[in-house]
Write an enzyme that holds these catalytic residues in place. Structure first.
Site, mmCIF file in Angstrom:
data_model
loop_
_atom_site.group_PDB
_atom_site.id
_atom_site.type_symbol
_atom_site.label_atom_id
_atom_site.label_comp_id
_atom_site.label_asym_id
_atom_site.label_seq_id
_atom_site.Cartn_x
_atom_site.Cartn_y
_atom_site.Cartn_z
ATOM 1 N N CYS A 167 0.815 -1.218 0.000
ATOM 2 C CA CYS A 167 0.000 0.000 0.000
ATOM 3 C C CYS A 167 0.849 1.269 0.000
ATOM 4 O O CYS A 167 0.604 2.190 -0.782
ATOM 5 C CB CYS A 167 -0.975 -0.013 1.178
ATOM 6 S SG CYS A 167 -0.220 -0.012 2.826
ATOM 7 N N HIS A 219 -2.266 1.053 7.009
ATOM 8 C CA HIS A 219 -2.720 1.039 5.617
ATOM 9 C C HIS A 219 -2.867 2.469 5.117
ATOM 10 O O HIS A 219 -3.112 3.398 5.904
ATOM 11 C CB HIS A 219 -4.066 0.307 5.517
ATOM 12 C CG HIS A 219 -4.459 -0.056 4.119
ATOM 13 N ND1 HIS A 219 -3.716 -0.886 3.319
ATOM 14 C CD2 HIS A 219 -5.536 0.316 3.365
ATOM 15 C CE1 HIS A 219 -4.313 -1.033 2.143
ATOM 16 N NE2 HIS A 219 -5.419 -0.303 2.149
ATOM 17 N N HIS A 231 -6.280 1.505 -3.531
ATOM 18 C CA HIS A 231 -5.350 1.021 -2.510
ATOM 19 C C HIS A 231 -4.954 -0.410 -2.848
ATOM 20 O O HIS A 231 -5.596 -1.085 -3.663
ATOM 21 C CB HIS A 231 -5.987 1.099 -1.116
ATOM 22 C CG HIS A 231 -7.215 0.253 -0.950
ATOM 23 N ND1 HIS A 231 -7.330 -0.709 0.035
ATOM 24 C CD2 HIS A 231 -8.387 0.197 -1.640
ATOM 25 C CE1 HIS A 231 -8.512 -1.297 -0.044
ATOM 26 N NE2 HIS A 231 -9.169 -0.772 -1.053
#
Length: 268
Positions: A167, A219, A231
């Site tokens: 990510c 994240h 993402h």
């Protein structure tokens, strides 16, 4: 201190000096680094771009001079825009993927250490709007276009290419294409930019950060139009974002809890 440049499409950077060790990041073609320590067949290196430290196999080390490194650090080098392309000379062909740096590129040739190489694919132009001083709207349009190119890329811990990316590596590569050097990890990237207080106030290019039950940032993703977020989670995908977090349409539940939204590029 010795220095080097990544002269392969990608070089794994590991947590320990062993082929069995975790890959913590990657060096992508055209990235320079400094050697901190040599242990057997392994070099502990520090990336010149984001200061990340890890171990690479000495066989994948290509040396450069201190003068080359200094000149490399002083410039914002063009990046490749083709999914896959070749850098070559009369004796060597090197595959490079989207987002690779082209050191000292003049539109035809680049300097990879002591070698002169040729590249005839698409590339960013830091002097023509893609670099850190270009118009914000133009740079964000390029970021969105390239973000969509990464769709369906598989998730890979430590990865930074469209053939395997995590990510924060994805965010670092996308912003690198428009002349912004982000830190490597999500918990570092959250310290960059200005806070956006409400999801309804987001605009394309904003970064959204997510935490776990212990409050750790785990994240990050980039906002697109209509409060959609791109993402890397299993694969690079697009999901809706609201004040709770990311809603995974396939699983029909929230997959990540929203912590904070940051605006990296401001019109100010």
């Amino acid at each position: 201190m010795d220095h080097g440049i990544c002269a392969l499409s990608v070089v794994p950077v590991r947590a320990e000096p062993s082929d069995k060790a975790e890959i913590v990041t990657q060096l992508i073609f055209g990235e320079c680094y400094s050697i901190l320590l040599v242990q057997g067949n392994w070099c502990q290196v520090r990336s010149a771009a984001d200061q990340y430290v890890g171990w690479i196999d000495f066989k994948q080390h290509t040396p450069v001079t201190p003068d080359y490194l200094q000149a490399w650090q002083a410039q914002d080098h063009p990046r490749t825009l083709d999914v896959v392309q070749m850098v070559s000379n009369t004796t060597t062909r090197i595959p490079v993927s989207l987002g690779a740096r082209l050191p000292f590129f003049d539109g035809m040739t680049l300097r990879l250490g002591e070698q002169q190489m040729f590249y005839n694919g698409a590339a960013t132009n830091p002097q023509n709007g893609h670099g850190p001083h270009g118009p914000v709207d133009q740079r964000l349009r390029l970021l969105q276009k390239m973000a969509l190119t990464f769709l369906k890329s598989p998730y890979l811990w430590g990865g930074k290419t469209m053939f395997g990316v995590d990510c924060s590596g994805l965010m670092q590569q996308l912003y690198g294409l428009i002349g912004v050097q982000l830190p490597r990890d999500a918990h570092q990237q959250i310290n960059v930019g200005q806070v956006v207080h409400f999801v309804a106030q987001t605009r394309p290019g904003d970064l959204a950060f997510f935490d776990n039950a212990e409050g750790r940032i785990i994240h990050v993703g980039v906002l697109l139009e209509d409060q959609q977020i791109l993402h890397a989670s299993g694969e690079v995908r697009i999901d809706p974002l609201d004040h709770n977090g990311i809603y995974n349409r396939d699983r029909k539940k929230y997959s990540h809890k929203l912590r904070l939204i940051k605006r990296i590029l401001s019109d100010d």
